[in-house]
Design an enzyme around this catalytic site. Structure first.
Site, PDB file in Angstrom:
ATOM      1  N   GLY A 172       0.827  -1.204   0.000  1.00  0.00           N
ATOM      2  CA  GLY A 172       0.000   0.000   0.000  1.00  0.00           C
ATOM      3  C   GLY A 172       0.856   1.246   0.000  1.00  0.00           C
ATOM      4  O   GLY A 172       1.990   1.260  -0.473  1.00  0.00           O
ATOM      5  N   GLU A 194       5.592  -3.354   0.892  1.00  0.00           N
ATOM      6  CA  GLU A 194       5.659  -3.059  -0.546  1.00  0.00           C
ATOM      7  C   GLU A 194       4.919  -1.748  -0.768  1.00  0.00           C
ATOM      8  O   GLU A 194       3.688  -1.701  -0.723  1.00  0.00           O
ATOM      9  CB  GLU A 194       5.034  -4.203  -1.357  1.00  0.00           C
ATOM     10  CG  GLU A 194       5.767  -5.530  -1.212  1.00  0.00           C
ATOM     11  CD  GLU A 194       7.191  -5.490  -1.735  1.00  0.00           C
ATOM     12  OE1 GLU A 194       7.502  -4.592  -2.562  1.00  0.00           O
ATOM     13  OE2 GLU A 194       8.013  -6.331  -1.318  1.00  0.00           O
ATOM     14  N   CYS A 228       1.767   0.921  -8.729  1.00  0.00           N
ATOM     15  CA  CYS A 228       2.864   1.433  -7.903  1.00  0.00           C
ATOM     16  C   CYS A 228       4.174   1.538  -8.676  1.00  0.00           C
ATOM     17  O   CYS A 228       5.064   2.300  -8.293  1.00  0.00           O
ATOM     18  CB  CYS A 228       3.047   0.568  -6.665  1.00  0.00           C
ATOM     19  SG  CYS A 228       3.436  -1.165  -7.027  1.00  0.00           S
ATOM     20  N   GLU A 318       3.735  10.864  -4.963  1.00  0.00           N
ATOM     21  CA  GLU A 318       3.378   9.907  -6.001  1.00  0.00           C
ATOM     22  C   GLU A 318       1.996  10.241  -6.560  1.00  0.00           C
ATOM     23  O   GLU A 318       1.054  10.502  -5.808  1.00  0.00           O
ATOM     24  CB  GLU A 318       3.370   8.487  -5.414  1.00  0.00           C
ATOM     25  CG  GLU A 318       3.051   7.397  -6.405  1.00  0.00           C
ATOM     26  CD  GLU A 318       3.054   6.023  -5.771  1.00  0.00           C
ATOM     27  OE1 GLU A 318       2.996   5.024  -6.517  1.00  0.00           O
ATOM     28  OE2 GLU A 318       3.100   5.929  -4.526  1.00  0.00           O
TER      29      GLU A 318
END
Length: 442
Positions: A172, A194, A228, A318
């Protein structure tokens, strides 16, 4: 049932899981579409087929992975044979994200089960349809004391994290990853995190611009940019910028048509909250392609942004959506200025025909993994570790590495009794010079 010892039972349950996923594959694809209009092609490519492949590989190799590994013994222990045993941690908590809600829930679960652990899986509440089909499949496959799915929102996650676990695997955001790490630290629980980051995509003057545009459009706008490891922003040599933008426009239109909202191949933003977050990043004065939005459908078009301010809102965190800032550079120092403003990214991409430049970029920057002359595809190779570094994650998995990440490596020395050298025992008088000489050879 002792899940730790009985590897045949583990294998049988994974075979059963494989069969149930195949039986329910169409339901999984439909659930993913109902959650955020994920195209069937992307659902198969990035979710169901990936999990099926991971299962087949694990079932085939898990007995080999589980065997004790013989290692060269220390001369100090002569005569002995030394081994590394792989022991399951015990009770494992897996918290899955919403962007690839089936794959990123099931892949770690498969490896945790293969390694002999008991598992509690918490799927994302934002993809309720997918969570429901996951729960259905898991209930059909496993005994509740072996693997259990617990659904719910933030409060459920908080309650789970308050419990003591032997291992936690979380996928996440960085912000939630910090919460998970803090909770795990209360019990000294090991974790895999991750996470993500602002992934650079560098294009130099030698790159094949048309092919680069095609591969970047695919990697960036797949799953509506909610990946991601998607390219987060472009750094392009200034003389190539206009030509590259032209190719990007062509490739977006080829992929999604003149109106991507009508394309069956373009997903939606997961919810209104994330849609609003992305909408705020769009500076209409900088949009050079796309920019259309529709809150009622959680739709944001594939959007190219001519960005000159590396301190702008879109360059702070991001993006995790279909917005792609394009920044020009003139020198290696310009590249460094942009990349070094951010934490270590999960991925980095470089498009070039200059082998020296590619090697320099790979060596100069710390990041989880990446590609030369492509995007995203490093994720597909089970023999490559997948994971971040620094703020983009802790730990790496895939293939045999996934089995290892859910296993404690227990070192064992099996000492023979036919010889017992007296050198190590007290009294130590007149032994110091001998042990010093011996230690030089070890």
């Amino acid at each position: 049932m002792n899940y730790k010892i009985n590897i045949e039972y583990r294998k049988e349950t994974l075979i059963k899981l494989l069969n149930n996923i195949i039986i329910h594959e169409n339901e999984i694809i439909k659930a993913l579409y109902d959650d955020f209009k994920k195209p069937a092609f992307e659902a198969v490519l990035t979710e169901t087929s990936y999990v099926i492949s991971e299962l087949k590989d694990t079932i085939k190799n898990m007995s080999k992975w589980a065997k004790p590994k013989k290692v060269f013994p220390s001369l100090l222990n002569f005569p002995s044979t030394d081994y590394i045993y792989k022991d399951p941690y015990g009770k494992v908590l897996i918290i899955a994200p919403w962007n690839y809600p089936f794959q990123l829930a099931l892949c770690p679960l498969v490896s945790a089960v293969a390694a002999g652990n008991q598992v509690v899986l918490k799927p994302s509440e934002l993809t309720g349809n997918t969570a429901a089909i996951i729960a259905k499949i898991i209930t059909k496959t496993f005994h509740v004391n072996h693997v259990e799915v617990i659904q719910g929102g933030v409060d459920v996650s908080k309650n789970l994290l308050a419990q003591r676990w032997d291992y936690i695997f979380f996928t996440g955001s960085v912000s939630v990853g910090k919460i998970v790490a803090k909770s795990a630290a209360e019990h000294l629980t090991p974790v895999t995190l991750e996470l993500g980051g602002k992934n650079p995509c560098i294009i130099d003057e030698t790159a094949n611009l048309k092919l680069a545009a095609k591969r970047i459009v695919w990697g960036k706008f797949m799953n509506a940019g909610q990946t991601c490891i998607a390219p987060d922003y472009i750094l392009i040599q200034k003389d190539m910028k206009d030509k590259f933008i032209g190719y990007m426009k062509e490739e977006v239109t080829t992929a999604y048509g003149n109106n991507p909202k009508e394309s069956p191949d373009f997903a939606r933003i997961i919810n209104v909250k994330n849609w609003n977050r992305l909408k705020e990043m769009i500076d209409n004065d900088k949009v050079i392609f796309g920019g259309q939005t529709d809150a009622s459908d959680c739709y944001i078009a594939p959007t190219l942004i001519d960005e000159s301010d590396i301190d702008s809102l879109i360059m702070k965190d991001e993006i995790f959506g279909p917005l792609l800032p394009i920044i020009e550079y003139s020198s290696d120092a310009d590249i460094y200025t942009v990349i070094s403003k951010h934490e270590k990214p999960l991925s980095l991409y470089v498009f070039t025909e200059n082998k020296r430049f590619a090697k320099q970029i790979i060596q100069d920057y710390s990041f989880g993994g990446g590609c030369i002359n492509d995007t995203v595809v490093h994720f597909l190779n089970k023999r490559l570790p997948f994971g971040g570094v620094g703020h983009s994650g802790i730990g790496a998995y895939h293939g045999a590495l996934s089995f290892d990440i859910f296993s404690h490596k227990k070192g064992i020395v099996k000492k023979a009794n036919w010889l017992d050298l007296p050198l190590r025992y007290a009294p130590y008088k007149d032994k110091l010079a001998t042990i010093k000489k011996l230690l030089k050879w070890i």
